[in-house]
Design a protein around this motif. Structure first.
Motif, PDB file in Angstrom:
ATOM      1  N   PRO A  50       9.740   9.061  26.172  1.00 16.14           N
ATOM      2  CA  PRO A  50       8.579   8.259  26.576  1.00 16.14           C
ATOM      3  C   PRO A  50       8.740   6.804  26.125  1.00 16.14           C
ATOM      4  CG  PRO A  50       7.904  10.226  25.343  1.00 16.14           C
ATOM      5  CD  PRO A  50       9.395  10.119  25.250  1.00 16.14           C
ATOM      6  N   VAL A  51       8.298   5.875  26.950  1.00 13.95           N
ATOM      7  CA  VAL A  51       8.307   4.467  26.562  1.00 13.95           C
ATOM      8  C   VAL A  51       6.864   4.104  26.231  1.00 13.95           C
ATOM      9  CG1 VAL A  51       8.845   2.102  27.219  1.00 13.95           C
ATOM     10  CG2 VAL A  51      10.303   3.973  27.997  1.00 13.95           C
ATOM     11  N   THR A  52       6.581   4.108  24.943  1.00 11.33           N
ATOM     12  CA  THR A  52       5.238   3.855  24.428  1.00 11.33           C
ATOM     13  C   THR A  52       5.175   2.468  23.806  1.00 11.33           C
ATOM     14  OG1 THR A  52       5.827   4.715  22.263  1.00 11.33           O
ATOM     15  CG2 THR A  52       4.997   6.329  23.866  1.00 11.33           C
ATOM     16  N   ALA A  53       3.989   2.051  23.416  1.00  5.99           N
ATOM     17  CA  ALA A  53       3.837   0.779  22.703  1.00  5.99           C
ATOM     18  C   ALA A  53       4.681   0.801  21.428  1.00  5.99           C
ATOM     19  CB  ALA A  53       2.370   0.519  22.374  1.00  5.99           C
ATOM     20  N   ALA A  54       4.775   1.968  20.778  1.00  4.26           N
ATOM     21  CA  ALA A  54       5.582   2.092  19.555  1.00  4.26           C
ATOM     22  C   ALA A  54       7.064   1.890  19.859  1.00  4.26           C
ATOM     23  CB  ALA A  54       5.356   3.452  18.896  1.00  4.26           C
ATOM     24  N   VAL A  55       7.547   2.501  20.925  1.00  4.56           N
ATOM     25  CA  VAL A  55       8.959   2.352  21.308  1.00  4.56           C
ATOM     26  C   VAL A  55       9.252   0.890  21.629  1.00  4.56           C
ATOM     27  CG1 VAL A  55      10.655   2.909  23.122  1.00  4.56           C
ATOM     28  CG2 VAL A  55       9.306   4.731  22.053  1.00  4.56           C
ATOM     29  N   LEU A  72       9.390  -1.008  18.322  1.00  7.91           N
ATOM     30  CA  LEU A  72      10.621  -0.707  17.587  1.00  7.91           C
ATOM     31  C   LEU A  72      11.814  -1.428  18.210  1.00  7.91           C
ATOM     32  CD1 LEU A  72      10.040   3.102  16.952  1.00  7.91           C
ATOM     33  CD2 LEU A  72      10.127   1.305  15.204  1.00  7.91           C
ATOM     34  N   ARG A  73      11.910  -1.395  19.534  1.00  2.11           N
ATOM     35  CA  ARG A  73      13.015  -2.076  20.224  1.00  2.11           C
ATOM     36  C   ARG A  73      12.948  -3.582  19.977  1.00  2.11           C
ATOM     37  NH1 ARG A  73      12.805   1.297  25.915  1.00  2.11           N
ATOM     38  NH2 ARG A  73      14.123   3.035  25.235  1.00  2.11           N
ATOM     39  N   ALA A  74      11.746  -4.149  20.073  1.00  2.00           N
ATOM     40  CA  ALA A  74      11.576  -5.595  19.870  1.00  2.00           C
ATOM     41  C   ALA A  74      11.980  -6.017  18.458  1.00  2.00           C
ATOM     42  CB  ALA A  74      10.131  -5.998  20.149  1.00  2.00           C
ATOM     43  N   ALA A  75      11.772  -5.110  17.496  1.00  2.00           N
ATOM     44  CA  ALA A  75      12.112  -5.405  16.100  1.00  2.00           C
ATOM     45  C   ALA A  75      13.565  -5.066  15.771  1.00  2.00           C
ATOM     46  CB  ALA A  75      11.168  -4.641  15.164  1.00  2.00           C
ATOM     47  N   GLY A  76      14.299  -4.540  16.749  1.00  2.00           N
ATOM     48  CA  GLY A  76      15.702  -4.199  16.524  1.00  2.00           C
ATOM     49  C   GLY A  76      15.905  -2.981  15.639  1.00  2.00           C
ATOM     50  N   VAL A  77      14.945  -2.063  15.668  1.00  2.00           N
ATOM     51  CA  VAL A  77      15.027  -0.853  14.842  1.00  2.00           C
ATOM     52  C   VAL A  77      15.819   0.226  15.573  1.00  2.00           C
ATOM     53  CG1 VAL A  77      13.692   1.027  13.787  1.00  2.00           C
ATOM     54  CG2 VAL A  77      12.846  -1.335  13.674  1.00  2.00           C
ATOM     55  N   GLU A  78      16.817   0.779  14.885  1.00  2.00           N
ATOM     56  CA  GLU A  78      17.538   1.923  15.426  1.00  2.00           C
ATOM     57  C   GLU A  78      16.705   3.168  15.148  1.00  2.00           C
ATOM     58  OE1 GLU A  78      21.623   2.529  14.421  1.00  2.00           O
ATOM     59  OE2 GLU A  78      22.003   0.365  14.371  1.00  2.00           O
ATOM     60  N   PHE A  79      16.447   3.935  16.194  1.00  2.00           N
ATOM     61  CA  PHE A  79      15.663   5.155  16.014  1.00  2.00           C
ATOM     62  C   PHE A  79      16.210   6.256  16.896  1.00  2.00           C
ATOM     63  CE2 PHE A  79      13.652   2.840  19.450  1.00  2.00           C
ATOM     64  CZ  PHE A  79      13.338   3.825  20.381  1.00  2.00           C
ATOM     65  N   GLU A  80      15.919   7.466  16.484  1.00  2.00           N
ATOM     66  CA  GLU A  80      16.368   8.655  17.211  1.00  2.00           C
ATOM     67  C   GLU A  80      15.116   9.373  17.724  1.00  2.00           C
ATOM     68  OE1 GLU A  80      18.152  12.815  15.634  1.00  2.00           O
ATOM     69  OE2 GLU A  80      19.159  11.005  14.882  1.00  2.00           O
ATOM     70  N   VAL A 135      -0.725   9.011  17.025  1.00  2.00           N
ATOM     71  CA  VAL A 135      -0.821   7.690  16.400  1.00  2.00           C
ATOM     72  C   VAL A 135       0.475   7.314  15.695  1.00  2.00           C
ATOM     73  CG1 VAL A 135      -2.054   6.272  14.705  1.00  2.00           C
ATOM     74  CG2 VAL A 135      -3.320   7.950  16.077  1.00  2.00           C
ATOM     75  N   SER A 136       0.984   6.153  16.077  1.00  2.00           N
ATOM     76  CA  SER A 136       2.156   5.577  15.426  1.00  2.00           C
ATOM     77  C   SER A 136       1.711   4.324  14.675  1.00  2.00           C
ATOM     78  CB  SER A 136       3.205   5.186  16.468  1.00  2.00           C
ATOM     79  OG  SER A 136       4.304   4.536  15.849  1.00  2.00           O
ATOM     80  N   PRO A 137       2.363   4.014  13.564  1.00  2.00           N
ATOM     81  CA  PRO A 137       2.020   2.751  12.890  1.00  2.00           C
ATOM     82  C   PRO A 137       2.617   1.540  13.614  1.00  2.00           C
ATOM     83  CG  PRO A 137       3.803   3.821  11.727  1.00  2.00           C
ATOM     84  CD  PRO A 137       3.362   4.775  12.826  1.00  2.00           C
ATOM     85  N   PHE A 138       3.505   1.794  14.581  1.00  2.00           N
ATOM     86  CA  PHE A 138       4.158   0.721  15.338  1.00  2.00           C
ATOM     87  C   PHE A 138       3.434   0.510  16.660  1.00  2.00           C
ATOM     88  CE2 PHE A 138       7.404   2.905  12.813  1.00  2.00           C
ATOM     89  CZ  PHE A 138       7.846   1.847  12.034  1.00  2.00           C
ATOM     90  N   GLY A 139       3.243  -0.725  17.046  1.00  2.00           N
ATOM     91  CA  GLY A 139       2.647  -1.010  18.344  1.00  2.00           C
ATOM     92  C   GLY A 139       1.161  -0.753  18.427  1.00  2.00           C
ATOM     93  N   THR A 140       0.459  -0.859  17.315  1.00  2.00           N
ATOM     94  CA  THR A 140      -0.986  -0.642  17.332  1.00  2.00           C
ATOM     95  C   THR A 140      -1.689  -1.795  18.046  1.00  2.00           C
ATOM     96  OG1 THR A 140      -1.164  -1.629  15.130  1.00  2.00           O
ATOM     97  CG2 THR A 140      -1.081   0.782  15.250  1.00  2.00           C
ATOM     98  N   ARG A 141      -2.867  -1.507  18.572  1.00  2.00           N
ATOM     99  CA  ARG A 141      -3.661  -2.504  19.304  1.00  2.00           C
ATOM    100  C   ARG A 141      -3.909  -3.743  18.447  1.00  2.00           C
ATOM    101  NH1 ARG A 141      -8.284   0.318  21.807  1.00  2.00           N
ATOM    102  NH2 ARG A 141      -6.881   0.459  23.558  1.00  2.00           N
ATOM    103  N   ALA A 142      -4.279  -3.529  17.201  1.00  2.00           N
ATOM    104  CA  ALA A 142      -4.501  -4.624  16.251  1.00  2.00           C
ATOM    105  C   ALA A 142      -3.578  -4.408  15.062  1.00  2.00           C
ATOM    106  CB  ALA A 142      -5.962  -4.626  15.798  1.00  2.00           C
ATOM    107  N   ARG A 143      -3.174  -5.481  14.422  1.00  2.00           N
ATOM    108  CA  ARG A 143      -2.345  -5.365  13.207  1.00  2.00           C
ATOM    109  C   ARG A 143      -3.251  -4.875  12.088  1.00  2.00           C
ATOM    110  NH1 ARG A 143       3.121  -5.866  11.757  1.00  2.00           N
ATOM    111  NH2 ARG A 143       3.237  -6.577   9.634  1.00  2.00           N
ATOM    112  N   LEU A 144      -2.921  -3.726  11.522  1.00  2.00           N
ATOM    113  CA  LEU A 144      -3.741  -3.118  10.471  1.00  2.00           C
ATOM    114  C   LEU A 144      -2.966  -3.099   9.162  1.00  2.00           C
ATOM    115  CD1 LEU A 144      -5.051  -0.026  12.473  1.00  2.00           C
ATOM    116  CD2 LEU A 144      -6.261  -2.166  12.046  1.00  2.00           C
ATOM    117  N   PRO A 145      -3.675  -3.152   8.026  1.00  2.00           N
ATOM    118  CA  PRO A 145      -2.975  -2.970   6.753  1.00  2.00           C
ATOM    119  C   PRO A 145      -2.348  -1.577   6.721  1.00  2.00           C
ATOM    120  CG  PRO A 145      -5.311  -3.499   6.404  1.00  2.00           C
ATOM    121  CD  PRO A 145      -5.103  -3.323   7.863  1.00  2.00           C
ATOM    122  N   VAL A 146      -1.141  -1.490   6.192  1.00  2.00           N
ATOM    123  CA  VAL A 146      -0.435  -0.213   6.138  1.00  2.00           C
ATOM    124  C   VAL A 146      -0.112   0.106   4.685  1.00  2.00           C
ATOM    125  CG1 VAL A 146       1.595   1.104   6.889  1.00  2.00           C
ATOM    126  CG2 VAL A 146       0.602  -0.635   8.408  1.00  2.00           C
TER     127      VAL A 146
END
Length: 164
Positions: A2-7, A10-18, A105-116
């Motif tokens: 799936p190509v989600t907001a999180a994906v 992650l791609r925009a940040a250059g994160v390698e993920f499986e 829910v993913s912590p990546f690609g959230t609608r608003a930047r939230l404290p984590v």
């Protein structure tokens, strides 16, 4: 995959993920996803949407990342972040704050930047699985990428066992 907001994040940040897709089961939680993927539940990290309430009483949303086989001591979290109380957000508030549905829910690609906030011991894992922005979809990442992209605040608020 799936190509989600999180994906996309992650791609925009250059994160390698499986990517890992599994059959989602309502209320199955990390126990089900760990069994479906043949991994230790301790290495499946859940993203919990919480609301902190200070003296002013207005809820402030935050994300708490916790091992799948642990629960969050909300009293200890409130103490460590310096607020009066912390409680889980309602399903409607989860969607409003993150843009994701509960269970996806993913912590990546959230609608608003939230404290984590992250349970400190998660950062000591070699790699872990975390939601990729859709029910039944997890991504395996390294803690260093989590730290680089989200700059989470480490806390020690895990308690053993699970409710229910």
């Amino acid at each position: 995959m799936p190509v989600t907001a999180a994906v996309r994040a992650l791609r925009a940040a250059g994160v390698e993920f499986e990517p890992h897709v599994y059959a989602y089961v309502e209320r199955g939680g990390t126990k089900h996803s760990a069994e479906a993927l043949g991994v230790d539940e301790h290495a499946v990290v859940k993203t919990l949407v919480m609301e902190a309430r200070g003296r002013e009483g207005r809820p402030q949303p935050l994300l708490m990342l916790m091992h799948g086989d642990r629960e969050v001591s909300t009293k200890e979290l409130a103490r460590q972040i310096g607020t009066r109380e912390v409680a889980p957000a309602t399903p409607a508030a989860v969607e409003k704050h993150t843009g994701y549905v509960p269970g996806g829910v993913s912590p990546f690609g959230t609608r608003a930047r939230l404290p984590v906030y992250v349970e400190e011991t998660i950062l000591g894992l070699d790699r872990f699985l975390i939601n990729g922005g859709r029910r039944g979809f997890l991504v395996r990442i390294a803690p260093a990428d989590l730290e680089r992209v989200l700059a989470p605040v480490p806390v020690r608020v895990a308690i053993e066992g699970r409710r229910g």
